[in-house]
Structures are given as structure tokens and as C-alpha cells.
Design a protein around this motif. Structure first.
Motif, PDB file in Angstrom:
ATOM      1  N   ASP A  62       0.810  -1.222   0.000  1.00  0.00           N
ATOM      2  CA  ASP A  62       0.000   0.000   0.000  1.00  0.00           C
ATOM      3  C   ASP A  62       0.840   1.268   0.000  1.00  0.00           C
ATOM      4  OD1 ASP A  62      -2.752  -1.259   2.085  1.00  0.00           O
ATOM      5  OD2 ASP A  62      -2.321  -1.461  -0.058  1.00  0.00           O
ATOM      6  N   SER A  63       1.954   1.259   0.698  1.00  0.00           N
ATOM      7  CA  SER A  63       2.729   2.490   0.857  1.00  0.00           C
ATOM      8  C   SER A  63       3.390   2.970  -0.440  1.00  0.00           C
ATOM      9  CB  SER A  63       3.802   2.304   1.931  1.00  0.00           C
ATOM     10  OG  SER A  63       4.714   1.286   1.554  1.00  0.00           O
ATOM     11  N   VAL A  64       3.441   2.126  -1.475  1.00  0.00           N
ATOM     12  CA  VAL A  64       4.081   2.538  -2.728  1.00  0.00           C
ATOM     13  C   VAL A  64       3.107   2.608  -3.892  1.00  0.00           C
ATOM     14  CG1 VAL A  64       6.224   1.465  -1.921  1.00  0.00           C
ATOM     15  CG2 VAL A  64       4.790   0.251  -3.579  1.00  0.00           C
ATOM     16  N   LYS A  65       1.868   2.243  -3.669  1.00  0.00           N
ATOM     17  CA  LYS A  65       0.876   2.282  -4.756  1.00  0.00           C
ATOM     18  C   LYS A  65       0.749   3.693  -5.306  1.00  0.00           C
ATOM     19  CE  LYS A  65      -2.005  -1.636  -3.378  1.00  0.00           C
ATOM     20  NZ  LYS A  65      -3.303  -2.076  -2.810  1.00  0.00           N
ATOM     21  N   GLY A  66       0.739   3.782  -6.627  1.00  0.00           N
ATOM     22  CA  GLY A  66       0.635   5.072  -7.284  1.00  0.00           C
ATOM     23  C   GLY A  66       1.970   5.785  -7.457  1.00  0.00           C
ATOM     24  N   ARG A  67       3.009   5.278  -6.821  1.00  0.00           N
ATOM     25  CA  ARG A  67       4.341   5.906  -6.930  1.00  0.00           C
ATOM     26  C   ARG A  67       5.350   4.975  -7.598  1.00  0.00           C
ATOM     27  NH1 ARG A  67       7.189   7.078  -2.502  1.00  0.00           N
ATOM     28  NH2 ARG A  67       6.288   5.412  -1.216  1.00  0.00           N
ATOM     29  N   PHE A  68       5.250   3.694  -7.351  1.00  0.00           N
ATOM     30  CA  PHE A  68       6.198   2.718  -7.901  1.00  0.00           C
ATOM     31  C   PHE A  68       5.516   1.910  -9.001  1.00  0.00           C
ATOM     32  CE2 PHE A  68       9.077   1.994  -3.907  1.00  0.00           C
ATOM     33  CZ  PHE A  68       9.258   3.373  -3.799  1.00  0.00           C
ATOM     34  N   THR A  69       6.301   1.527  -9.995  1.00  0.00           N
ATOM     35  CA  THR A  69       5.803   0.680 -11.075  1.00  0.00           C
ATOM     36  C   THR A  69       6.810  -0.428 -11.350  1.00  0.00           C
ATOM     37  OG1 THR A  69       4.660   2.553 -12.114  1.00  0.00           O
ATOM     38  CG2 THR A  69       5.009   0.588 -13.462  1.00  0.00           C
ATOM     39  N   ILE A  70       6.336  -1.655 -11.316  1.00  0.00           N
ATOM     40  CA  ILE A  70       7.185  -2.798 -11.624  1.00  0.00           C
ATOM     41  C   ILE A  70       6.934  -3.220 -13.063  1.00  0.00           C
ATOM     42  CG2 ILE A  70       5.525  -4.558 -10.841  1.00  0.00           C
ATOM     43  CD1 ILE A  70       7.928  -6.080  -9.622  1.00  0.00           C
ATOM     44  N   SER A  71       7.998  -3.628 -13.736  1.00  0.00           N
ATOM     45  CA  SER A  71       7.875  -4.088 -15.116  1.00  0.00           C
ATOM     46  C   SER A  71       8.986  -5.092 -15.393  1.00  0.00           C
ATOM     47  CB  SER A  71       7.951  -2.912 -16.095  1.00  0.00           C
ATOM     48  OG  SER A  71       9.208  -2.260 -16.008  1.00  0.00           O
ATOM     49  N   ARG A  72       8.904  -5.741 -16.523  1.00  0.00           N
ATOM     50  CA  ARG A  72       9.938  -6.710 -16.875  1.00  0.00           C
ATOM     51  C   ARG A  72      10.116  -6.777 -18.372  1.00  0.00           C
ATOM     52  NH1 ARG A  72       8.445 -11.914 -14.019  1.00  0.00           N
ATOM     53  NH2 ARG A  72      10.116 -12.852 -15.254  1.00  0.00           N
ATOM     54  N   ASP A  73      11.328  -7.113 -18.773  1.00  0.00           N
ATOM     55  CA  ASP A  73      11.653  -7.351 -20.170  1.00  0.00           C
ATOM     56  C   ASP A  73      12.350  -8.702 -20.210  1.00  0.00           C
ATOM     57  OD1 ASP A  73      12.674  -7.480 -22.739  1.00  0.00           O
ATOM     58  OD2 ASP A  73      13.197  -5.372 -22.814  1.00  0.00           O
ATOM     59  N   ASN A  74      11.574  -9.737 -20.474  1.00  0.00           N
ATOM     60  CA  ASN A  74      12.125 -11.090 -20.433  1.00  0.00           C
ATOM     61  C   ASN A  74      13.201 -11.311 -21.495  1.00  0.00           C
ATOM     62  OD1 ASN A  74      10.570 -11.847 -18.233  1.00  0.00           O
ATOM     63  ND2 ASN A  74       8.928 -12.716 -19.494  1.00  0.00           N
ATOM     64  N   ALA A  75      13.090 -10.596 -22.602  1.00  0.00           N
ATOM     65  CA  ALA A  75      14.108 -10.729 -23.646  1.00  0.00           C
ATOM     66  C   ALA A  75      15.460 -10.223 -23.163  1.00  0.00           C
ATOM     67  CB  ALA A  75      13.672  -9.970 -24.899  1.00  0.00           C
ATOM     68  N   LYS A  76      15.433  -9.271 -22.239  1.00  0.00           N
ATOM     69  CA  LYS A  76      16.673  -8.728 -21.676  1.00  0.00           C
ATOM     70  C   LYS A  76      16.995  -9.329 -20.310  1.00  0.00           C
ATOM     71  CE  LYS A  76      16.375  -4.259 -24.026  1.00  0.00           C
ATOM     72  NZ  LYS A  76      16.322  -2.781 -23.848  1.00  0.00           N
ATOM     73  N   TYR A  80      12.375  -4.410 -13.638  1.00  0.00           N
ATOM     74  CA  TYR A  80      12.604  -3.023 -13.239  1.00  0.00           C
ATOM     75  C   TYR A  80      11.643  -2.616 -12.126  1.00  0.00           C
ATOM     76  CZ  TYR A  80      14.809  -3.067 -17.839  1.00  0.00           C
ATOM     77  OH  TYR A  80      15.579  -3.382 -18.934  1.00  0.00           O
ATOM     78  N   LEU A  81      12.088  -1.641 -11.360  1.00  0.00           N
ATOM     79  CA  LEU A  81      11.204  -0.992 -10.391  1.00  0.00           C
ATOM     80  C   LEU A  81      11.396   0.513 -10.548  1.00  0.00           C
ATOM     81  CD1 LEU A  81       9.163  -1.541  -8.092  1.00  0.00           C
ATOM     82  CD2 LEU A  81      11.059  -1.159  -6.498  1.00  0.00           C
ATOM     83  N   GLN A  82      10.431   1.151 -11.172  1.00  0.00           N
ATOM     84  CA  GLN A  82      10.451   2.606 -11.322  1.00  0.00           C
ATOM     85  C   GLN A  82       9.855   3.222 -10.063  1.00  0.00           C
ATOM     86  OE1 GLN A  82      11.640   4.606 -13.925  1.00  0.00           O
ATOM     87  NE2 GLN A  82      11.225   6.290 -12.490  1.00  0.00           N
TER      88      GLN A  82
END
Length: 133
Positions: A62-76, A80-82
């Protein structure tokens, strides 16, 4: 051998941004969900976010919702954690981790949600994030 290496940490002012990277080797990344955890001095390690193997499920504390974004690039082979709008309370060592096969499917975030760090066997060494003016 499954290995995870975090990078991208540093010192940033409140309100600033950082992007953390988790580079994976020794295994097929798209078989695994990946979790981000953090540990501040004197505190227990806590879950920050999890992303399923192909990105269809993402979970945030809850404390990071709206501020942090997780993503991934399986080819690479990278997750990531923005982190935006950083606050002093985000200061911690940040770790990425892959789940154990002992707690159900490793492709989803179910074990992360139910068990947290206990369900994760494979850890990077961490990267320090310091938010301070």
C-alpha cells in the motif's frame, strides 16, 4: 546457477525518482515471478512489489501504490522498479528475489502475497536507496 543482480540505487532528494534494475542469469526468467523487497535499518524485510512471469499480475504494497511501477523485459532478462515521488521513508536496501518451488507455482505472485519473503529462495545482494535532502 540462478543469480540476480540489482542496480540503480543511489541518493535522491525527496520527490525524486530512481529506476532499479534486476538482472537475471542462470535460469529462464520468464518461468518466474520476481519480487522486490526492501529492508531499512532496524526493520524487517518487507515486500514492495511482485510481477508474474509474463507481467499479467502486479502487486504493490500500500505504501508505494501510485508511486512505484514494476515491469519486466524477459528478452533482456531484466525486471525493473520505477520509483517516483520518493519519500525519506523509502530509504532502504532494495532486493530482488525469485520464489522457491516449495510454495506453489513460481510463475505467479501467490506465494509473495501469502508468505512474503519466506517464499523466496534466490536473492540478489541488494542496492541502497537513500532519500534525503
Amino acid at each position: 546457477q540462478l543469480q540476480l543482480v540489482e542496480s540503480g540505487g543511489g541518493l535522491v532528494q525527496p520527490g525524486g525518482s530512481l529506476r532499479l534494475s534486476c538482472a537475471a542469469s542462470g535460469f529462464t526468467l520468464n518461468d518466474y515471478a520476481i519480487g522486490w523487497f526492501r529492508q531499512a535499518p532496524g526493520k524487517e524485510r518487507e515486500g514492495v512489489s511482485c510481477i508474474s512471469s509474463f507481467g499479467g499480475m502486479r502487486n504493490y504494497t500500500d505504501s508505494v501504490k501510485g508511486r512505484f511501477t514494476i515491469s519486466r523485459d524477459n528478452a533482456k532478462n531484466t525486471v525493473y522498479l520505477q520509483m517516483n515521488s520518493l519519500k525519506p521513508e523509502d530509504t532502504a536496501v532494495y532486493y530482488c528475489a525469485a520464489p522457491s518451488k516449495n510454495y506453489g507455482p513460481v510463475s505467479g505472485c501467490g506465494s509473495y502475497i501469502v508468505l512474503g519473503a519466506r517464499a523466496y529462495d534466490y536473492w540478489g545482494r541488494g542496492t541502497q536507496v537513500t532519500v534525503s535532502s
